[in-house]
Write an enzyme that holds these catalytic residues in place. Sequence first.
Site, PDB file in Angstrom:
ATOM      1  N   GLY A  93       5.385 -29.423  24.567  1.00 16.75           N
ATOM      2  CA  GLY A  93       5.832 -28.654  23.299  1.00 16.75           C
ATOM      3  C   GLY A  93       6.967 -27.750  23.967  1.00 16.75           C
ATOM      4  O   GLY A  93       7.520 -27.843  24.932  1.00 16.75           O
ATOM      5  N   ASP A 255       8.424 -37.677  25.773  1.00 14.94           N
ATOM      6  CA  ASP A 255       8.542 -36.478  25.026  1.00 14.94           C
ATOM      7  C   ASP A 255      10.263 -36.239  24.940  1.00 14.94           C
ATOM      8  O   ASP A 255      10.675 -35.535  24.021  1.00 14.94           O
ATOM      9  CB  ASP A 255       8.066 -35.232  25.737  1.00 14.94           C
ATOM     10  N   ASP A 265      17.829 -34.402  24.871  1.00 16.04           N
ATOM     11  CA  ASP A 265      17.354 -33.828  26.235  1.00 16.04           C
ATOM     12  C   ASP A 265      18.569 -34.156  27.347  1.00 16.04           C
ATOM     13  O   ASP A 265      18.204 -35.099  28.047  1.00 16.04           O
ATOM     14  CB  ASP A 265      16.172 -34.331  26.610  1.00 16.04           C
TER      15      ASP A 265
HETATM   16  P1  AMP Z   1      12.368 -31.153  29.768  1.00 17.27           P
HETATM   17  O1  AMP Z   1      12.398 -31.564  30.949  1.00 17.27           O
HETATM   18  O2  AMP Z   1      13.546 -30.727  29.304  1.00 17.27           O
HETATM   19  O3  AMP Z   1      12.459 -32.597  28.933  1.00 17.27           O
HETATM   20  O4  AMP Z   1      11.093 -30.172  29.504  1.00 17.27           O
HETATM   21  C1  AMP Z   1       9.568 -30.539  29.777  1.00 17.27           C
HETATM   22  C2  AMP Z   1       8.898 -29.718  29.236  1.00 17.27           C
HETATM   23  O5  AMP Z   1       8.773 -28.375  30.045  1.00 17.27           O
HETATM   24  C3  AMP Z   1       9.015 -29.334  27.780  1.00 17.27           C
HETATM   25  O6  AMP Z   1       7.726 -28.963  27.430  1.00 17.27           O
HETATM   26  C4  AMP Z   1       9.831 -27.671  28.093  1.00 17.27           C
HETATM   27  O7  AMP Z   1       9.537 -26.931  26.881  1.00 17.27           O
HETATM   28  C5  AMP Z   1       9.105 -27.313  29.422  1.00 17.27           C
HETATM   29  N1  AMP Z   1      10.119 -26.622  29.814  1.00 17.27           N
HETATM   30  C6  AMP Z   1      11.315 -26.802  30.414  1.00 17.27           C
HETATM   31  N2  AMP Z   1      11.782 -25.463  31.233  1.00 17.27           N
HETATM   32  C7  AMP Z   1      11.307 -24.637  30.616  1.00 17.27           C
HETATM   33  C8  AMP Z   1      11.139 -23.304  30.762  1.00 17.27           C
HETATM   34  N3  AMP Z   1      12.319 -22.667  31.639  1.00 17.27           N
HETATM   35  N4  AMP Z   1      10.352 -22.454  30.150  1.00 17.27           N
HETATM   36  C9  AMP Z   1       9.243 -22.891  29.571  1.00 17.27           C
HETATM   37  N5  AMP Z   1       9.080 -24.169  29.331  1.00 17.27           N
HETATM   38  C10 AMP Z   1       9.984 -25.087  29.954  1.00 17.27           C
HETATM   39 MG    MG Z   2      12.556 -32.460  26.944  1.00 12.85          MG
END
Ligand code: AMP
Ligand code: MG
Length: 501
Positions: A93, A255, A265
């Site tokens: 999420g 995701d 992303d």
């Molecule tokens: P991503 O690597 O950008 O695809 O992120 C994977 C998951 O980690 C997603 O659910 C993001 O919302 C969560 N996420 C990544 N960085 C953060 C952060 N700094 N704080 C909270 N959630 C994060």
């Molecule tokens: Mg992501």
Amino acid sequence: MKSSPSEISLGFEHSYADQLGEFCISVKPAPAPLPSLLQFNSALAEELGLDPDLLPAGTVEQIFSGNQLPRDGRPVAQAYAGHQFGNLVPQLGDGRALLMGELIDRNGIRRDVALKGSGVTPFSRGGDGKAALGPVLREYLISEAMHALGIPTTRSLAAVATGESVMRERLLKGAVLTRVAASHVRVGTFQFFALRNHVDQVRKLADYVCARHYPEIKDDGDRYLLLIRGVVQSQAELIARWMMVGFIHGVMNTDNMTVSGETIDYGPCAFMESYDPKTVFSSIDHAGRYAYVNQPTIAIWNLARFAETLLPLIDSSDEGRAVDLATAELEKFTSYFERHWYSGVSAKLGLSGSKQDAYGCEKTRKLIDDWFDMMRAAKVDYTLAWCHLADVLDKEHSKFNALFSNQEARESWLGRWREMLAGKNASQVAVSMRSINPLYIPRNHLVEQALDAANNEGDLSEFEQLLEAVQQPFERRVQWDRYATPAPQDFTENYQTFCGT
Ligand code: AMP
Ligand code: MG
């Protein structure tokens, strides 16, 4: 002129929050102590129908840092699950992003406007919900470069520094990115309710996605199979387009795959320099799962996870039949991909319009496959190889010959290529090749230099110059020569990208 952001309406609609309330949670963005505007994309704002008079100086950074909501902003965090490097995570999420609302753009298309780095949400899982300035600017630059290359992608409307620090491996400046997307529905959004066996929710989501992204799909018995077909087609085309410019996404988790067919992303993504199909830049991708060459295979894997979520909708009483029907759709990925790949590469080689450009032409396929083999053997710069090939048609051989030092292989291949171009006007072919083979891509060493200057000295000039060049990737300008120059080899050999923003 309105003075306070809370008196301003941007024209937001909220179809997602209204129709799919179970898929999101209302969350207020975190305040930003001292927002200052780093970048604003006026061309995109205009495309979105945002009236510049509604966004006077001072208001933009308030709204696009999340500090103050416009009157019609209704921020929500969207729920999704996902397979990360093959492992199912039932709850991911928006942990650091919020959908503010949707705008209907000048072409009548509904577009999401979301903040990234706007604070914690119920999906933050211990994260701080924040984003650092470097990765925010990186996403801004690369997504806009991808758009200029004609590749479907989320866009960047604004980057705002928050005036606070975020803790990563060290303290970094914080920032918020405003991301614009056809929608933020991912394969993982379907997985979220499918793996909880909430078939009715999956149906609601599928119907929403059909209406929003695949309106040609009629409401009849086949609709969910046709939805698989539509997403398979969009993704096959997208991945072929990535690979034609040497783009490596780097974290193709489910995701991070949209159902609209837009790239999303921009974490550890990077453009390949010297051609090697096994290239990986991501620091966490030890096994090379998301290497350049693996991208079509991984796309099929992700699409299989997507198709699984729809099986109960395809045939609720006979799972075996549903699996067979869905599998038949997934199996078409390769032929869609190859169609885009071979016809796209034919065009890059100047062969479109001739009878040889057909995806089914064996002789052209062989020429293309040999071209890639020759590029790999010579470890040529992937971007320059195509550009200098076009120069050959203008009788400028020196740069091409310098790239491909094996004279025998080079001349033999060029001979076959010229044979296929016979009858065409060489300089016209060169012009058409230059109109689709980019000269300026966001080269990794230049991106890093620009981000360092922005981060360490607060100097955005390098960033802005690089952005200007990559937004006109086919335009040749002498003063941009350094943007067409590969990184020193030791830079590329040691280059690593990172996920977190
Ligand atoms: P991503 O690597 O950008 O695809 O992120 C994977 C998951 O980690 C997603 O659910 C993001 O919302 C969560 N996420 C990544 N960085 C953060 C952060 N700094 N704080 C909270 N959630 C994060
Ligand atoms: Mg992501």
